[in-house]
Design an enzyme around this catalytic site. Structure first.
Site, short mmCIF file in Angstrom:
data_model
loop_
_atom_site.label_atom_id
_atom_site.label_comp_id
_atom_site.label_asym_id
_atom_site.label_seq_id
_atom_site.Cartn_x
_atom_site.Cartn_y
_atom_site.Cartn_z
N ASP A 76 0.84 -1.17 0.00
CA ASP A 76 0.00 0.00 0.00
C ASP A 76 0.88 1.23 0.00
OD1 ASP A 76 -2.62 -0.05 0.03
OD2 ASP A 76 -2.87 0.25 2.17
N ASP A 96 -8.95 -3.58 1.63
CA ASP A 96 -7.78 -4.41 1.37
C ASP A 96 -7.97 -5.85 1.81
OD1 ASP A 96 -6.35 -2.27 0.38
OD2 ASP A 96 -5.66 -1.67 2.36
#
Lengths: 1014, 264
Positions: free
Chosen positions: A368, A711
């Site tokens: 990320d 996520d």
């Protein structure tokens, strides 16, 4: 619906594609649960809630927006719908079972048959069966306990902060735990609160919500009641509201919230077996294969040698027990949890023990951006005024740009005044950068910037009293406020404005250069655009600032400003400067990325951010290295169209979600293999999933980091999901295998190092454990073929496997790395096995055989010195074991009763046991290294090894001298000198292994290296 | 060099390596075994701690220590008789007279080495005729097996350098194990009288030294065992230095066997 942003930016960081993402998720969910279409429809209706009027909502949920639900109603609903909490995913510990259970059952069957044949048969096989069953149960319980312990850490971790919610019930405001919220509750949200459930907004006061946990972006979006049809009106659980207050009605709780649905989507994604589980399975197959084939082979031999079938079965059990490393499961579990503990100290909290090693074999990290690579806080990076770009580094000496300019004085004033963010009170002792601010990310950055440079901002604002203000909105794209000046002689009002640079410039007719107002001509406008593009190209969010002194004659001190009618000029202002902000990379990240690269790990950035921002951050942390270019870069440099650029020249690639959408899996595979440096920008959650799957198709072990709920599917799909401990949502943490407590990418690198070390050390542990199997197996084979009295009993074997060998094999987990493990490629999932042929062959056929010979020497010594010379022992088995033979003649003509022989046999067991134990000490020492000499590694560096050796000796001493009188254990007191008989063989093992390592070091790549290095 | 050739050469290397390696291991093992055997004397074992109490055994030797005699069925006892004939052959008076000494009874027949190896050592005579009715010489009843009055021979395990009886006389006694066994056992006679074992047969010097050693025997002739019943008999030696109450070793200084005379 285009979402308004707090402060517009060039990068267009946020275009409100949140809704699109949901739709994608929903599609996926539909796929997963096609049979639940009815339920699906209902959810569809639920999502329409934002379109209903308040009256309709009240009717639908049987509530009243003023009085709220009654307590009884709430209790009923709570009972019906369950608490407002996510159901944690079920944890099922995987217990590797060795074929001991079968052994135990075989033993009891054998005893049953024996008992029917002869009621007085000995209880030996019953003991053995019990012991085997106990071993199975204990190792099972042990593994479960270890697993449960690490799960508990997790549970306690997520329960650290109980959430509270302010709710109206029975016309009263009450604070209740968020878990007790029910549909229809009216909740009040204050700035900084976490939204406790999916709510439908009823009224707000300047309230924005940070949906970053849901969409992955940092920018808070402004929610107004004016447009209830906007898709984001229902606020979602887990989002936080940084500013303002709001009232809303709960429309979904618990698992039925958007978050809950994503979480359940995550749990629907299959979790692959961890690499270490696959390795251990592979190892178990090898061991079981060897055990069963040798067992059956000798069963056949035994039967054809006219042994009773029953005896042959007992031999079979003996062979299996000798071959199966009973203690290994416990050892592996302990080893992994030791590493997990060590990693927890370095801020990697491991939820799933097996994940410890997975990190070590990771070959691709999909990281990320926000929060992991960056600090997750906006910081002022650059300033542009007086036609110059200045670097603003608030973390260091801030006098690096010229503060003497008059322009800076004006700019700083605008920055300070045109800002609604404030420090939370009561933080006087906290350093500025760490103070908590009420306000959105950009304003926070500006506030802190000005506080650092100018000192007490609040004091400055007090001196320049605000008289009017137009807050930011998505139509204006600017923010404006009017202040009195702090100069008592200057009675003019100062109007300050900030906003999207192009919008701000539109309103200006002059520009300030070196403190002097100059007309805004084409050349200055050109300079502005160049600077704007340059800063935007760095991936930074740029704001423009301008001001205007309102003439005192038209706007006297008593003038009443009206922001609704705008009775003051908003054009022909004086442009002062630009300021750009960025969420800066964490200082440790570039180093960590370099380490990953040298460790052969590909770092891929996957972010929802704009490509320019993503690329800029990727460049600054080294994910795209300084000298590599993308296709677009090359095109720009050579001034040719993108299509003409040879793809081979580009090492790096920036791929957006839109491009990814149109790619076939093959194209994605190609992309992943062709480019070594890849950034995915503007990606949605399921695209993240596609990327992970693509990587996995390359046989890579993929680590995924993430913090948002969005996520969690990718975290689950990854070989190892890494969630952020601070910024991470519960859903992400639930789906992850590992939690980074400090949210720091660099911690992953330490994790990788530990993971690789544990793989190496497990190899050593397994080699150590396997070696003695031959020494335990040979006695049975010799016993069957040559008819010697049994050299070692099954129970004695178990005392080696589960007694003397346990602590030493755990001690190997403390061994330091032999070389820099971060300088080699990650292991290939399918080629670099934990247990490979050289390991098995070297352990079984080299060291194992030496051990067996050494132990036989001890055994023969005991028998010879008691009267049975080796030659007399051959084919003695039948007479030896007969209960009725009580005058068996030895080599000297003496006669032995059955018990006397039995006792001697036990002494033989003990001797053989001690023989193996002594040689296992040598084995332990040689296993410290696989390539280096022990003397290079240091004999005493790993103190735990010596604890292990001491434990081996002490356990053996206790068994022989302490428990020598317990007949069920088959140990006897052994003469002291027999403890040293195997020492020459032990020394031989050590010397032999040193020679092996020497040749490996001398002749790398030779047949010796290939066959002897495990 | 082609890859195949390389493979062959590598295989050859590996084969050679294993030949050398295992050859070396064999040599190493042989060497250590040889060194170990140097510590062991040819004549007396290094340790005898396990044999502190000699065990007793019976002849005829049977699978489960049970002497079963079907009087009418010759075959059932003929195997016992054959075994006994063979077992008692070395005790024949002629052989004993030829090979062994006549010793003075009542004292140990010690033959110390006194610095010089006294080899071979002499053994004392134990003549078959000492076994009286159980000697089987010119016995039409075949040690009594044909008449249901079987002889069972008790022998004490040989232990090197063991001075049984500690200079006092010793004898073997037999009893029924439980009360009913005692009743069923009936009367018996022992040869030599009282089941005496003379001290002159001790100490034993081992197979290699004491070449013609014949261990002393005690024969028990059961005269009127209750037929068709299993009788548990236990014989033990009464000697000052032989404990007969070892819990674990049921044959230390004693022997238990089953006797069953089947008559129709």
């Amino acid at each position: 619906a285009r979402r308004g942003t707090g402060t517009e930016d060039v990068g267009k960081t946020d275009t409100g594609d949140g809704k699109e993402k949901y739709r994608g998720l929903k599609d996926k969910r539909l796929e997963l649960k096609k049979n639940h279409q009815k339920e699906e429809l209902k959810k569809e209706v639920d999502l329409e809630d934002h379109k209903l009027s308040i009256k309709e909502l009240e009717r639908k949920y049987g509530t009243n927006i003023v009085t709220g639900l009654s307590s009884t109603q709430a209790a009923e609903l709570l009972a019906r719908n369950g608490p407002n909490a996510l159901t944690p995913p079920k944890e099922t510990p995987e217990i590797v079972k060795f074929p001991q259970a079968d052994g135990a059952i075989l033993c009891w069957i054998a005893y049953g048959i024996q008992y029917f044949n002869d009621k007085s048969s000995s209880l030996d096989s019953v003991y053995l069966g019990c012991v085997l069953a106990l071993v199975v149960i204990l190792t099972g319980i042990f593994a479960y306990y270890q697993e449960a312990k690490s799960t508990n850490i997790m549970a306690s971790f997520s329960k650290m902060i109980p959430q509270q919610a302010l709710v109206i019930r029975d016309s009263e405001k009450k604070t209740v735990p968020a878990e007790q919220l029910v549909v229809g509750d009216i909740v009040e949200i204050k700035g900084g609160d976490k939204i406790p459930a999916d709510i439908r907004l009823l009224s707000t006061q300047g309230c924005k919500v940070d949906n970053s946990s849901l969409t992955g972006n940092l920018t808070p979006s402004l929610r107004t009641h004016d447009n209830p049809l906007e898709a984001e009106n229902p606020w979602n659980k887990m989002s936080t509201s940084p500013v303002g207050t709001a009232t809303g009605m709960v429309i979904n709780t618990g698992d039925r919230t958007i978050i809950g649905q994503i979480a359940s989507l995550a749990s629907g994604v299959g979790h692959e077996k961890t690499p270490i589980a696959i390795e251990i399975e592979h190892f178990v197959h090898i061991v079981a294969g060897v055990a069963v084939s040798i067992g059956i082979l000798f069963f056949i031999i035994a039967v054809s040698m006219k042994y009773y079938v029953l005896d042959s079965i007992i031999f079979l059990i003996g062979i299996i027990v000798a071959n199966v490393p009973e203690g290994l499961l416990a050892t592996v579990t302990v080893t992994l949890s030791l590493t997990a503990k060590r990693m927890a100290k370095k801020n990697c909290l491991v939820k799933n023990l097996e994940a410890v090693e997975t990190l070590g074999s990771t070959s691709i990290i999909c990281s990320d951006k926000t929060g992991t690579l960056t600090q997750n806080r906006m910081t002022v990076a650059h300033l542009w005024f007086d036609n110059q770009i200045f670097v603003a580094d608030t973390s260091e000496d801030h006098s690096i740009f010229d503060q003497s300019s008059g322009t800076w004085a004006s700019l700083s004033k605008i920055i300070t005044l045109c800002n609604r963010a404030e420090f939370r009170p009561g933080q006087e002792s906290v350093p500025i950068m760490k103070k908590v601010v009420v306000g959105d990310a950009s304003e926070t950055a500006l506030l802190k910037f000005s506080e650092v440079i100018l000192g007490d901002v609040m004091e400055i604002r007090k001196r320049n009293r605000k008289v009017a203000e137009i807050p930011f909105n998505s139509t204006n794209k600017f923010q404006l406020s009017i202040h009195e000046t702090d100069d008592p002689s200057d009675k003019r009002f100062l109007m300050v404005m900030k906003g999207a640079p192009e919008r701000v410039l539109e309103k200006c007719s002059t520009i300030m250069v070196n403190g002097q107002e100059q007309p805004l001509d084409d050349s200055t406008a050109e300079a502005f655009h160049t600077a704007y593009m340059e800063l935007g190209g760095l991936g930074e969010r740029v704001l423009g600032f301008c001001h205007l002194y309102l003439p005192a004659d038209k706007f006297p001190e008593t003038y009443s400003f009206d922001v609704d009618t705008v009775n003051f000029p908003t054009s022909n202002l004086c442009f002062v400067g630009l300021l750009s902000m960025i969420d800066p990379p964490r200082s440790t990240v570039p180093d960590a990325v370099t380490k990953c690269r040298s460790a052969g790990i590909k770092v891929i950035m996957v972010t929802g951010d704009h490509p320019i921002t993503a690329k800029a951050i990727a460049k600054s942390v080294g994910i795209i290295s300084a000298n590599s270019e993308t296709v677009e870069d090359i095109a720009k440099r050579l001034n040719i169209p993108v299509e003409q650029v040879s793809k081979r020249d580009a090492k790096a690639a920036v791929v957006t979600g839109m491009e990814l959408k149109d790619m076939s899996p093959e194209q994605l595979d190609e992309l992943l293999t062709d480019y070594s440096e890849i950034v995915f920008a503007r990606t949605s959650p399921q695209q993240k999933l596609i990327i992970v799957e693509g990587c996995q198709r390359q046989d890579a072990v993929v680590a995924v980091t993430g913090d948002g709920v969005n996520d969690s599917p990718a975290l689950k799909k990854a070989d190892i999901g890494i969630a952020m401990g601070i910024a991470g949502s519960d859903a992400a943490k639930n789906a992850a295998d590992m939690v980074l407590l400090d949210d720091n990418f660099a911690s992953i690198v330490t994790g990788v190092e530990e993971g690789r070390l544990i793989f190496d050390n497990l190899k050593k542990t397994i080699a150590y454990t396997l070696t003695k199997n031959i020494a335990e197996l040979c006695p049975f084979l010799i016993y069957i073929i040559a008819g010697l009295p049994l050299p070692i009993g099954t129970i004695t074997i178990l005392f080696i496997d589960l007694g003397t060998d346990i602590i030493p094999s755990i001690a190997l987990a403390y061994e330091k790395a032999e070389s820099d493990i971060m300088n080699r490629k990650p292991r290939h999932k399918k080629k670099d096995r934990l247990v490979n042929a050289p390991l098995a062959i070297y352990s079984y056929l080299h060291i194992g055989l030496m051990q067996a010979l050494g132990a036989f020497v001890v055994y023969f010594t005991v028998y010879a010195q008691e009267g049975f010379r080796p030659s007399a022992l051959i084919n003695l088995r039948v007479e030896w074991e007969k209960d009725s033979v009580n005058d068996l003649e030895d080599s000297y003509g003496q006669e032995w009763t059955q018990y006397q022989r039995k006792y001697l046999e036990w002494t033989g067991y003990t001797a053989f046991f001690v023989g193996i134990m002594i040689q296992q000490i040598a084995d332990l020492i040689i296993r410290k290294t696989r390539r280096n000499s022990i003397f290079q590694q240091g004999l005493f560096r790993n103190k735990v090894i010596w604890v292990g050796i001491a434990s081996q000796i002490i356990i053996a001493l206790i068994l022989s001298y302490g428990l020598g009188s317990v007949s069920a254990l088959n140990f006897t007191m052994l003469r002291p000198q027999y403890w040293f008989v195997a020492v020459p063989h032990a020394i031989l093992i050590w010397v032999y292994d040193e020679v092996r390592k020497l040749f490996i070091r001398l002749y790398p790549g030779s047949w010796w290296d290939k066959n002897m290095y495990y | 060099m082609s890859q195949a050739e390389g493979g062959v050469i590598t295989s050859a290397f590996i084969l050679l390596f294993y030949l050398v390696f295992y050859g070396f291991l064999t040599a190493m093992f042989t060497l250590t075994m040889w060194v170990m055997l140097q510590t062991v004397s040819d004549h007396t074992p290094k340790y005898q701690d396990r044999l502190a109490t000699p065990g007793l055994m019976i002849r005829p030797k049977t699978e489960n220590l049970d002497v079963i005699v079907n009087v009418s069925d010759t075959e059932s006892w003929d195997q016992h008789v054959q075994k006994l004939n063979k077992f008692l052959e070395p005790y024949n008076d002629s052989i004993q007279a030829q090979k062994n000494d006549v010793c003075r009874p009542g004292r140990y027949y010690e033959q110390p080495d006194n610095g010089v190896l006294n080899y071979p050592k002499r053994a004392c005579q134990f003549n078959r005729t000492q076994l009286g009715d159980c000697s089987g010489i010119g016995d039409p009843t075949h040690y009594g097996y044909s008449t249901g009055q079987p002889c069972v021979f008790i022998k004490m395990n040989r232990v090197i350098n063991f001075y049984a009886g500690a200079n006092q006389s010793m004898n073997v006694t037999c009893v029924g194990k439980r009360d009913e066994d005692a009743e069923n056992l009936g009367s018996f006679v022992m040869f030599p009288a009282n089941g005496n074992i003379d001290l002159m047969y001790f100490p034993y010097y081992g197979k290699k030294f004491h070449v013609n050693y014949t261990q002393p025997l005690v024969a028990v002739k059961f005269l009127n065992v209750t037929p068709n019943v299993e009788v548990n008999v236990e014989c033990r030696i009464n000697a000052a230095n032989i404990a007969t109450d070892d819990e674990r070793d049921k044959f230390a200084g004693r022997v238990a066997f089953k006797l069953r005379i089947n008559k129709t």
